[in-house]
Scaffold this active site. Structure first.
Site, PDB file in Angstrom:
ATOM      1  N   ASP A 159       0.874  -1.185   0.000  1.00  0.00           N
ATOM      2  CA  ASP A 159       0.000   0.000   0.000  1.00  0.00           C
ATOM      3  C   ASP A 159       0.903   1.224   0.000  1.00  0.00           C
ATOM      4  O   ASP A 159       2.068   1.154  -0.394  1.00  0.00           O
ATOM      5  CB  ASP A 159      -0.865  -0.036   1.287  1.00  0.00           C
ATOM      6  CG  ASP A 159      -2.174   0.714   1.149  1.00  0.00           C
ATOM      7  OD1 ASP A 159      -2.122   1.963   1.109  1.00  0.00           O
ATOM      8  OD2 ASP A 159      -3.233   0.061   1.092  1.00  0.00           O
ATOM      9  N   HIS A 217      -3.661   6.398   3.700  1.00  0.00           N
ATOM     10  CA  HIS A 217      -4.398   5.188   3.324  1.00  0.00           C
ATOM     11  C   HIS A 217      -3.745   3.947   3.924  1.00  0.00           C
ATOM     12  O   HIS A 217      -4.416   3.096   4.528  1.00  0.00           O
ATOM     13  CB  HIS A 217      -4.450   5.110   1.798  1.00  0.00           C
ATOM     14  CG  HIS A 217      -5.300   4.017   1.240  1.00  0.00           C
ATOM     15  ND1 HIS A 217      -4.788   2.752   0.972  1.00  0.00           N
ATOM     16  CD2 HIS A 217      -6.602   3.980   0.870  1.00  0.00           C
ATOM     17  CE1 HIS A 217      -5.761   2.002   0.461  1.00  0.00           C
ATOM     18  NE2 HIS A 217      -6.866   2.725   0.380  1.00  0.00           N
ATOM     19  N   ASN A 314     -13.828  -0.020  -6.287  1.00  0.00           N
ATOM     20  CA  ASN A 314     -14.844   0.945  -5.855  1.00  0.00           C
ATOM     21  C   ASN A 314     -15.584   1.582  -7.029  1.00  0.00           C
ATOM     22  O   ASN A 314     -15.916   2.754  -7.007  1.00  0.00           O
ATOM     23  CB  ASN A 314     -14.193   2.056  -5.022  1.00  0.00           C
ATOM     24  CG  ASN A 314     -13.520   1.511  -3.773  1.00  0.00           C
ATOM     25  OD1 ASN A 314     -13.940   0.496  -3.219  1.00  0.00           O
ATOM     26  ND2 ASN A 314     -12.471   2.182  -3.345  1.00  0.00           N
ATOM     27  N   SER A 394     -11.154  -0.854   0.100  1.00  0.00           N
ATOM     28  CA  SER A 394      -9.851  -0.789   0.780  1.00  0.00           C
ATOM     29  C   SER A 394      -9.982  -0.991   2.275  1.00  0.00           C
ATOM     30  O   SER A 394      -9.044  -1.462   2.920  1.00  0.00           O
ATOM     31  CB  SER A 394      -9.204   0.583   0.548  1.00  0.00           C
ATOM     32  OG  SER A 394      -8.694   0.691  -0.750  1.00  0.00           O
TER      33      SER A 394
END
Ligand code: CA
Ligand code: CA
Length: 616
Positions: A159, A217, A314, A394
């Site tokens: 990530d 994130h 998404n 996520s």
């Protein structure tokens, strides 16, 4: 005397974090020496105790533990002490009530803001938040049963970076045991200098947290997997105890496939060559289309026993019709130069809301998306000792990764395939996910841990030569049980023709019975072949299993193909000939070893030996 006994028990109780009231009034649990267990009945009579239950804990046909009720009015601890003086009694203890052991005091849990961790049963009196949510992951139920993870289990966050100094994360950040920090040397020889907490594949340095907004994130994802639970601050991750490696490859402008490949392979190498117990990677990212090079890296990770947990995306799209990567990769499909793994390692995760719906943004796919997990309005850690609420697949993905970590801690010997099967097999059927995910269900952490696979019996295809040394051949089919059981398991079987004919090519079996003995996982099912001298193609027949003797066992692959390998062939040969020059002609004999049903032609050419071709 009595008071010293009380003291002894109180100390025991304190060790168990239980209060004195936490046992069943009037009940004791007595443990007997196995050899003296026959004295149990007499002893209980002498004590005036009523036997409520006899327990055979090791399943050897003799009860060695008894649950008894002491006479009314007698002091429980005094009776316990009396019991312990009796021959054969190993211990006598109150019948403790085991309550939820791991109690979260994390403020955002207690205040009702961590819906993704909740279950449908969360009484404050038992350490719950008091806030229930049926559609949460039920992580708190796992905590309540003391499944809170382990520092021996490692997961990786592929990530952005993670704020490794966040107080709610720092104790659960992996520290490379093979690396000496900041000495400028690649101590563990993995090609990365001072990779203490992981590696930054975006900037190609060892700083996995670069501050600013670039690592929000990754830090949020990490908190859902493994924010420290029970530490009195902030949130709790699904796994209170875990070690998280930061494999940063996303920067402010995104990340490259090449960096993602490096991140995946870095982790595979840590596991394979450096013994780091990585059970899963969390992949809350997407885009870029299909890459065979990344696909190959994910297969390499699968071969190392690392699950690849991926966000479904998404875009509100159906991933069955619009492929989303990396969640659509399958390790059961090989790529050029990299054969498929033996199991599926990818878990694709959709997002659900706190009312059980599929999140409006969430991708889905009855084939390509496996399971749902909480992803809307998820509160977790953010850089700089802060917290915040994000939504996305996520956020759903790390709930699953955290569950894998908790599972792996509870069952350290479980294979990656078994972990995946438990996570998916225990999914709770959910209306909004029916037809939208493979399981049609949502994550349930405790159900995954408690998942018991159904034993399965299967048969594998096999082949055999129609004859062995001139005698009839056989085909041995392997019939396997997925796990050993305590009883014989029998199954019926029948043969049927494919291209082969029963009575001509093989001996048919009708209602044959094969038995796998107790404790075994395998048996051989033999079908006899019938030899012939025909030159023919390979032929096939089928064996079909049915009627398993135990209803606790289901049929897996129930039909196998037997391939009869033809071994009859026709040899073509030519003999040597000598003749006098003067006879003028050589007659070579060309022969077949047996008559052929069709014409046989062969090319003929001459070549010089000591003679020369031509007019001489
Ligand atoms: Ca290194
Ligand atoms: Ca916390």
């Amino acid at each position: 005397m009595v008071s010293s006994v009380r003291k002894l028990f109180v100390e025991n109780l304190e060790i168990r974090n239980l209060l004195a009231a936490d046992f069943v009034p009037g009940e004791l649990v007595i443990q007997y020496d196995a050899d003296l267990a026959p004295l149990m009945m007499v002893t209980n009579q002498q004590m005036g105790a009523e036997v409520l239950q006899e327990i055979d804990p090791v399943g050897q046909g003799a009860a060695t533990v008894a649950r008894v009720r002491v006479p009314v009015g007698k002091d429980l601890m005094s009776i316990a002490q009396e019991y312990q003086k009796m021959p054969g009694v190993l211990s006598a203890e109150p019948n403790y009530i085991l309550k939820k052991a791991a109690v979260s005091n994390d403020p955002f849990y207690a205040s009702g803001q961590l819906w993704g961790m909740y279950s449908n049963d969360s009484p404050v009196a038992f350490g719950g938040s008091g806030t229930t949510n049926t559609f949460g992951s039920g992580a708190e139920e796992a905590w309540g049963n003391n499944f809170v993870g382990s520092s021996q289990v490692v997961v990786a966050v592929i990530d952005e970076g993670i704020d490794t100094n966040h107080p709610d994360l720092q104790p659960n950040i992996w520290v490379n045991p093979g690396e000496i920090a900041n000495d400028g040397v690649d101590n563990d020889g993995n090609g990365r200098i001072d990779d203490v907490n992981g590696w930054d594949f975006f900037n190609n340095d060892n700083t996995v947290y670069d501050g600013g907004s670039g690592d929000t994130h990754g830090t949020h994802v990490a908190g859902t997997i493994g924010a420290v639970g029970g530490n009195g601050i902030g949130v709790a991750g699904v796994a209170w105890n875990v070690k998280m490696i930061s494999a940063k490859f996303l920067g402010p402008t995104g990340g490259s496939i090449s960096a993602a490949i490096q991140a995946v392979d870095y982790l595979t190498n840590l596991k394979v060559n450096h013994g780091v117990n990585i059970v899963a990677t969390n992949n809350s990212w997407g885009g870029g289309g299909y890459s065979s090079a990344l696909h190959a890296a994910i297969i390499r990770a699968a071969n190392a026993g690392i699950l690849f947990v991926a966000a479904a995306g998404n875009s509100s799209l159906n991933n069955d019709t619009t492929a989303n990567y990396p969640s659509n990769y399958s390790t059961l499909v090989g790529v050029s130069g990299t054969p498929a793994a033996s199991y599926e390692a990818v878990i694709a995760v959709a997002s659900t809301t706190s009312t059980g719906g599929l999140s409006s943004f969430s991708n889905y796919g009855a084939t390509q998306v496996d399971i749902g997990a909480p992803g809307s309005s998820i509160l977790s850690t953010l850089p700089g000792n802060t917290y915040g609420t994000y939504s996305g697949t996520s956020m759903a993905t790390p709930h699953v990764t955290g569950a894998i970590a908790v599972y792996a801690a509870a069952k350290p010997n479980a294979s990656a395939a078994a972990i995946r099967e438990a996570i998916l097999g225990s999914a709770v059927p959910t209306t909004s996910l029916a037809g939208k995910t493979l399981t049609g269900g949502r994550l349930s952490v405790l159900d995954a841990i408690n998942y018991v696979r159904t034993p399965t019996i299967s048969i594998s295809s096999a082949s055999g030569s129609e004859s062995v040394n001139g005698a009839n051949g056989v085909i041995d089919f392997r019939v396997t049980l997925s796990e050993p059981l305590g009883q014989d398991i029998s199954v019926n079987y029948n043969t049927s023709n494919g291209t082969a004919t029963s009575g001509v090519d093989y001996t048919s079996v009708s209602n044959g019975i094969l038995t796998i003995p107790a404790g075994s996982t395998q048996a051989t099912l033999r079908v006899n072949l019938i030899n012939d001298t025909l030159v023919e193609p390979n032929e096939t027949f089928f064996v079909t299993l049915s009627g398993v003797s135990s209803s606790a066992v289901v049929l897996g692959s129930s039909q196998a193909t037997g391939t009869i390998l033809n071994e009859d062939s026709t040899q073509l040969s030519i003999s040597d000939v000598a003749a006098l020059e003067s006879s003028g002609t050589f007659r070579f004999t060309v022969s077949l070893s047996r008559p052929s049903a069709s014409n046989v032609t062969v090319r003929v050419a001459t070549a010089n030996g000591t003679a020369k071709s031509g007019k001489t």
